[in-house]
Enzyme design. Structure first.
Site, PDB file in Angstrom:
ATOM      1  CB  THR A 125     -10.472  -2.183  10.694  1.00  0.00           C
ATOM      2  OG1 THR A 125      -8.741  -1.451   9.888  1.00  0.00           O
ATOM      3  CG2 THR A 125     -11.208  -2.299   9.717  1.00  0.00           C
ATOM      4  CD  GLU A 151      -1.951   4.100  10.983  1.00  0.00           C
ATOM      5  OE1 GLU A 151      -2.123   5.231  10.035  1.00  0.00           O
ATOM      6  OE2 GLU A 151      -2.637   4.942  12.023  1.00  0.00           O
ATOM      7  CB  CYS A 167      -6.230  -5.558   5.588  1.00  0.00           C
ATOM      8  SG  CYS A 167      -4.710  -4.218   6.764  1.00  0.00           S
TER       9      CYS A 167
HETATM   10  C1  UDX Z   1      -4.031  -1.878   2.826  1.00  0.00           C
HETATM   11  C2  UDX Z   1      -4.966   0.042   2.201  1.00  0.00           C
HETATM   12  O1  UDX Z   1      -4.312   0.071   1.397  1.00  0.00           O
HETATM   13  C3  UDX Z   1      -4.619   0.685   3.411  1.00  0.00           C
HETATM   14  O2  UDX Z   1      -4.972   1.658   3.815  1.00  0.00           O
HETATM   15  C4  UDX Z   1      -5.590  -0.105   5.096  1.00  0.00           C
HETATM   16  O3  UDX Z   1      -4.589   0.577   5.612  1.00  0.00           O
HETATM   17  C5  UDX Z   1      -5.095  -1.569   4.973  1.00  0.00           C
HETATM   18  O4  UDX Z   1      -4.802  -2.379   3.683  1.00  0.00           O
HETATM   19  P1  UDX Z   1      -2.352  -3.077   2.790  1.00  0.00           P
HETATM   20  O5  UDX Z   1      -3.054  -4.665   3.039  1.00  0.00           O
HETATM   21  O6  UDX Z   1      -0.701  -2.886   2.946  1.00  0.00           O
HETATM   22  O7  UDX Z   1      -3.823  -2.136   2.793  1.00  0.00           O
HETATM   23  O8  UDX Z   1      -2.294  -3.416   1.068  1.00  0.00           O
HETATM   24  P2  UDX Z   1      -2.331  -1.926  -0.264  1.00  0.00           P
HETATM   25  O9  UDX Z   1      -1.310  -1.929  -0.883  1.00  0.00           O
HETATM   26  O10 UDX Z   1      -3.311  -2.299  -0.001  1.00  0.00           O
HETATM   27  O11 UDX Z   1      -2.590  -4.104  -0.958  1.00  0.00           O
HETATM   28  C6  UDX Z   1      -4.049  -5.017  -0.913  1.00  0.00           C
HETATM   29  C7  UDX Z   1      -3.577  -6.395  -1.902  1.00  0.00           C
HETATM   30  O12 UDX Z   1      -4.424  -5.450  -3.611  1.00  0.00           O
HETATM   31  C8  UDX Z   1      -2.302  -6.603  -2.220  1.00  0.00           C
HETATM   32  O13 UDX Z   1      -2.582  -7.771  -2.508  1.00  0.00           O
HETATM   33  C9  UDX Z   1      -2.283  -6.132  -3.872  1.00  0.00           C
HETATM   34  O14 UDX Z   1      -0.990  -7.229  -4.484  1.00  0.00           O
HETATM   35  C10 UDX Z   1      -3.065  -6.336  -4.478  1.00  0.00           C
HETATM   36  N1  UDX Z   1      -3.638  -4.915  -5.400  1.00  0.00           N
HETATM   37  C11 UDX Z   1      -3.032  -3.817  -5.614  1.00  0.00           C
HETATM   38  C12 UDX Z   1      -3.914  -5.330  -7.022  1.00  0.00           C
HETATM   39  O15 UDX Z   1      -4.197  -6.685  -7.079  1.00  0.00           O
HETATM   40  N2  UDX Z   1      -3.891  -4.422  -7.950  1.00  0.00           N
HETATM   41  C13 UDX Z   1      -3.775  -3.222  -7.192  1.00  0.00           C
HETATM   42  O16 UDX Z   1      -4.051  -1.906  -8.283  1.00  0.00           O
HETATM   43  C14 UDX Z   1      -3.453  -2.898  -5.988  1.00  0.00           C
END
Ligand code: UDX
Length: 433
Positions: free
Chosen positions: A122, A151, A264
């Site tokens: 990214t 990605e 991320c």
């Molecule tokens: C994220 C993006 O989803 C992905 O598409 C990108 O490529 C990288 O960043 P990731 O960091 O693996 O992926 O986690 P994600 O599932 O998106 O969750 C991120 C954070 O948000 C977590 O801490 C999760 O607990 C939080 N979250 C997620 C919430 O607090 N509430 C929700 O409803 C969903």
């Protein structure tokens, strides 16, 4: 095709194994010797469901190899993926591109035939253009095309997201071969009907940052509503369910609680704001500062709530923290809301014991002064308050009656709205969220 993946972290290791799964010959380059040795032996140095089996199968079968040499990679590949990290700069909002830059500086002078380089990391909008100019300066009598192919994988679902993505995005300069080559690289995915969006590099770079900014905004939106619910005595979960039925809104990513963390979303929204500022468009993204603020407030609010449950002071209290990873199905503790809360509670004089099913080693490295237990039950031993801060299935399935025997006081705080309140209350617990 002969494919090279530069950088074998969460993104690169998954991408390399999935490229092998799609039938390519793959060489992964990892500069950290310990990581390299583990991967070469077919072991994954982090927790990612499904990846160890996939990686081992292709390492053992010979379609995936790991090395530390850019020269070897330059000889091997037709297509090169850049999958190195782009962390937040220390003390600044912008992304640190030193690893991406180093990959280009090191690789290009070694290339002796025409190749395609696809960036996966990214990066701020404008990076492909800047790097492409540098590629032209460094290339020695060869045609090297650079394009961006972001990605979107989520940790915990990385293999699934890579093999069956929602879409493939390619940002290429006009007149090149990138689209044609990408169609070959991703043939099984595209044949399955996955949307393929071919655009220019700045648009592809912005697709990625916009997606993450939107997801972060969605989470902070529902958490802002949660603050109003707290004040008004309303139920944020019911609101999320009710508005989520509207297909224009959608229920996913509307889980209120401790907010987002990880490697991320937090750094990407900050890098996005910083880049917009450089481009003279800071005002357009000023709302992201509020998205960040709402998110960080969740952590302080959780500490306050714990103090309130303890009767006004955390001094001398025993606090059990269940969950350390930034989300379930991951051992990643980068910017983990759970560990951040654990650290703040300890600083206010409480004795804190943490348990997580997968993230213990990483947590110990980051927060060596916290106490760690080997199970949820032992973490709760004599606790005054139990906090569930990552919604692992193991915690959702906890038996409140059994756990009551471990604690000093039956106080449970549900930081992810993942527990069945009625069940805990009927087992005699004081439930807060
Ligand atoms: C994220 C993006 O989803 C992905 O598409 C990108 O490529 C990288 O960043 P990731 O960091 O693996 O992926 O986690 P994600 O599932 O998106 O969750 C991120 C954070 O948000 C977590 O801490 C999760 O607990 C939080 N979250 C997620 C919430 O607090 N509430 C929700 O409803 C969903």
């Amino acid at each position: 095709m002969r494919i090279v993946v530069l950088g074998l972290g969460y993104l690169g290791a998954t991408h390399a194994a999935c490229m092998a799964e799609m039938g390519h010959e793959v060489l992964g380059v990892e500069v950290i010797p310990e990581k390299r040795a583990q991967l070469a032996a077919g072991e994954v140095p982090f927790y990612e469901p499904g990846l160890p089996e996939l990686l081992k199968r292709h390492i053992d079968g010979g379609s995936l190899k790991v090395c530390g040499s850019y020269a070897e990679a330059a000889d091997f590949g037709d297509v090169f993926f850049i999958a190195v990290g782009t962390p937040q700069k220390k003390g600044e909002y912008s992304a640190d591109l030193k690893y991406v830059d180093a990959a280009i500086e090191e690789l290009i002078p070694l290339l002796s035939r025409d190749v395609l380089i696809l960036g996966k990391s990214t990066v701020p909008v404008g990076t492909t253009q800047r790097l492409s100019e540098r590629v032209d300066e460094l290339a020695k009598d060869v045609e090297i095309e650079l394009a961006w192919n972001p990605e979107f994988l989520r940790e915990g679902f990385a293999v699934e997201d890579t093999l069956h993505p929602d879409r493939v995005v390619l940002g290429a300069f006009s007149g090149g071969q990138a689209e044609l080559i990408c169609r070959e690289v991703y043939a099984p995915i595209l044949e399955a009907g996955t949307p393929f969006i071919v655009t220019d590099p700045p648009t592809a770079e912005l697709v990625k940052t916009s997606a993450n900014a939107f997801l972060a905004t969605k989470i902070s939106f529902i958490n802002a509503i949660a603050e109003v619910c707290d004040a008004a005595g309303a139920d944020v979960k019911a609101i999320a369910d009710a508005i989520g039925y509207d297909a224009r809104i959608g229920r996913r990513f509307l889980n209120a609680g401790l907010g987002f963390g990880g490697g991320c979303l937090p750094k990407d929204i900050r890098a996005f704001m910083a880049r917009a500022g450089e481009l003279g468009a800071a005002e357009a993204l000023s709302f992201l500062r509020e998205v960040d603020n709402v998110n960080m407030r969740r952590r302080t609010r959780m500490v306050e709530l714990t103090r309130e449950v303890c009767g006004g002071s955390l001094l001398g209290k025993r606090i059990a923290i269940l969950g350390a990873a930034f989300k379930p199905e991951s051992d990643d503790v980068r910017d983990s809301p759970a560990l951040n809360v654990a650290g703040q509670i300890q600083l206010q004089g409480a004795s804190v014991t943490v348990y997580d099913p997968k993230a213990m080693d990483n947590s110990r490295k980051l927060f060596p002064t916290l106490d760690y237990a080997e199970s949820a039950e032992t973490a709760c031993d004599s606790a005054d308050v139990v906090l569930v801060l990552t919604e692992w299935r193991e915690f959702v399935a906890l038996n409140p009656t059994k756990l009551a025997a471990e604690v000093r006081q039956k106080n449970i705080i549900d930081g992810r709205l993942c527990l069945d309140e009625r069940e805990w209350v009927s087992a005699g617990w004081n439930y807060a969220s």
